[in-house]
Enzyme design. Structure first.
Site, short mmCIF file in Angstrom:
data_model
loop_
_atom_site.label_atom_id
_atom_site.label_comp_id
_atom_site.label_asym_id
_atom_site.label_seq_id
_atom_site.Cartn_x
_atom_site.Cartn_y
_atom_site.Cartn_z
N HIS A 1 0.85 -1.21 0.00
CA HIS A 1 0.00 0.00 0.00
C HIS A 1 0.88 1.25 0.00
O HIS A 1 1.97 1.26 0.57
CB HIS A 1 -1.00 0.00 1.15
CG HIS A 1 -0.43 -0.09 2.54
ND1 HIS A 1 0.05 1.00 3.21
CD2 HIS A 1 -0.29 -1.14 3.38
CE1 HIS A 1 0.46 0.63 4.41
NE2 HIS A 1 0.29 -0.67 4.55
N HIS B 1 3.43 2.62 12.81
CA HIS B 1 2.53 3.68 13.31
C HIS B 1 3.11 4.45 14.50
O HIS B 1 2.39 5.13 15.21
CB HIS B 1 1.14 3.12 13.70
CG HIS B 1 0.43 2.44 12.58
ND1 HIS B 1 -0.93 2.21 12.58
CD2 HIS B 1 0.86 1.94 11.40
CE1 HIS B 1 -1.28 1.59 11.47
NE2 HIS B 1 -0.20 1.41 10.74
N ASP C 1 -0.20 4.31 1.03
CA ASP C 1 -0.56 5.28 2.06
C ASP C 1 0.13 4.99 3.39
O ASP C 1 0.52 3.85 3.67
CB ASP C 1 -2.08 5.32 2.27
CG ASP C 1 -2.68 3.95 2.61
OD1 ASP C 1 -2.20 2.93 2.06
OD2 ASP C 1 -3.61 3.90 3.44
N GLU D 1 -5.08 1.53 2.37
CA GLU D 1 -5.08 0.36 3.26
C GLU D 1 -5.23 0.78 4.71
O GLU D 1 -5.90 0.13 5.49
CB GLU D 1 -3.78 -0.44 3.08
CG GLU D 1 -3.77 -1.81 3.78
CD GLU D 1 -3.38 -1.77 5.25
OE1 GLU D 1 -3.66 -2.76 5.95
OE2 GLU D 1 -2.84 -0.77 5.72
N GLU D 2 -4.59 1.90 5.05
CA GLU D 2 -4.58 2.33 6.46
C GLU D 2 -5.93 2.87 6.94
O GLU D 2 -6.09 3.15 8.12
CB GLU D 2 -3.48 3.39 6.68
CG GLU D 2 -2.07 2.87 6.48
CD GLU D 2 -1.60 1.89 7.56
OE1 GLU D 2 -2.40 1.54 8.44
OE2 GLU D 2 -0.43 1.48 7.50
N ASP E 1 6.22 0.27 7.40
CA ASP E 1 4.82 -0.02 7.03
C ASP E 1 4.38 0.93 5.93
O ASP E 1 3.83 1.97 6.21
CB ASP E 1 3.95 0.13 8.27
CG ASP E 1 2.49 -0.22 8.02
OD1 ASP E 1 2.19 -0.76 6.95
OD2 ASP E 1 1.66 0.09 8.89
ZN LIG Z 1 0.66 -1.58 6.39
#
Ligand SMILES: [Zn+2]
Length: 403
Positions: free
Chosen positions: A84, A375, A86, A150-151, A116
């Site tokens: 992803h 995150h 984003d 995705e997030e 991520d």
């Molecule tokens: Zn991810």
């Protein structure tokens, strides 16, 4: 002047690191992402790899980018290499480096998405670059997909994409998607994931003078339900402690939002609260649902639950000889001496939409011996880990595409 092979290796490494840094500098951060920067960057990458690129638009402003490396036998099912574009927001002042600077400090590349999962997107591309420069050809076709959103649940990304003709035409036999960093020598490998249940509960009550001792208050109902939640939670924590499993083997439940009341001397007419529950696919879903319903009905009159998300298990990816892609993946990682820990993903990924379509998905990020910073502030990835990752993906991709 001729370059020695060591110089060539260094030059290709530098290019790979620079591509990673450049991708991290693109602010594809929620909320309200403009994906143009990512698309432009990926178009440039496709050109440098001499691969055709296609932008599929299902929802305006949410591009799905597909690069394709056609195999010797394009009629075979293809391999999807998914990531992803984003990333989640940052608390800029809490970072020691610029979150969108892509700077290297003490051998680590800093930036939101370093773990991520912009690293994985670049790994796919750099592995292909290396395979191509080594004149490797593959039996089946690779589709490298870069998806949006995705997030925030993938609703306008992978979820809608899997329903399109374009997706069907890709004829995917197996997909790679994100995994999770591991703090020790091992590597996590996801073959399934927990089911997300988001519930908004409403507990009505008698609204009267704050000094009264009446029954049927909203507070009592909330107290009953919270008692049940925390008892269940303690049991799950104990299971995890004694069964020596991983997070995905147990169910998590958290009270994350609570609203209610107008003033301290008035009992509230209503208290609302929101729960995030991640149900392990090992749970008996009927029994689990009955338990939640019993908490509701026993708590008192008028309590309601509004399910915002209520996912049911999808077929897990088989990790046995019925799945030739897994066997190839396993063999490639064994040859590299990587220790895999197959497990259920504790969170949610876009892999769920693919598994729901019957496509096997292996969730893997080539990150070990690394602090888990998904995150979190100061997300970063060691340059050495990054470079090692390219070698790992080369082997995995080559093995899977020659199944
Ligand atoms: Zn991810």
């Amino acid at each position: 002047m001729s370059l020695r092979s060591a110089d060539l290796v260094d030059a290709s490494n530098a290019q790979a690191v620079n591509n990673f840094r450049e991708y991290l500098q693109i602010r594809s951060v929620h909320p309200e992402i403009n994906y143009d920067g990512c698309v432009k960057f990926l178009e440039k990458q496709a050109k440098s790899l001499d691969l055709p690129i296609k932008i599929v638009t299902v929802v305006p402003g949410k591009p799905i980018v597909i690069m394709t490396w056609t195999g010797k036998n394009p009629n075979l099912p293809s391999i999807m290499l998914n990531s992803h574009m984003d990333v989640v927001p940052v608390y800029e002042d809490m970072w020691s480096q610029k979150p969108f600077g892509g700077e290297i400090v003490d051998g680590k590349v800093y930036g939101r998405g370093a773990q991520d999962m912009k690293c994985v997107g670049i790994w796919y591309l750099e592995a292909i670059r290396m395979l191509k420069s080594n004149k490797v050809t593959l039996e089946c076709t690779l589709h490298v997909t870069f998806v949006p959103d995705e997030e925030i649940g993938g609703k306008d990304g992978m979820k809608v994409f899997v329903e399109t003709e374009e997706f069907k035409k890709l004829n995917i036999g197996c997909a790679l998607d994100e995994g999770m960093p591991s703090t020790n020598e091992e590597f996590a490998l996801f073959y399934d994931e927990r089911c997300m249940w988001h519930m908004n509960w409403t507990c009505p009550g008698i609204s009267t003078h704050g000094s009264a001792l009446v029954n049927d208050t909203a507070g009592e109902k909330v107290a009953y339900i919270l008692g049940k939640i925390y008892e269940f939670r303690r049991n799950e924590q104990n299971k995890l402690k004694y069964l020596k499993g991983t997070m995905g083997d147990v169910t998590a439940i958290n009270l994350n939002v609570i609203h209610g009341g107008v003033q301290t001397n008035v009992t509230p007419a209503e208290i609302k609260f929101g729960l995030d529950c991640r149900v392990t696919p090992k749970e008996d879903f009927k029994t689990f649902e009955k338990m939640i319903e019993s908490w509701r009905s026993e708590a008192g009159s008028g309590v309601t639950i509004d399910f915002v998300e209520k996912w049911l298990p999808v077929p897990a990816t088989k990790l046995n000889d019925e799945n030739p892609y897994w066997m190839a993946f396993k063999k490639a990682t064994e040859a590299l001496n990587l220790k895999l820990v197959p497990q259920i993903c504790p969170g949610r990924t876009d892999g769920v939409f693919l598994r729901a379509k019957g496509i096997p998905v292996l969730g893997f990020s080539a990150i070990n011996n690394t602090e888990l910073l998904l995150h979190q502030h100061d997300e970063h990835l060691g340059v050495e880990t990054f470079l090692k990752g390219i070698q790992i993906y080369c082997k995995i991709i080559e093995a899977m595409a020659n199944v």
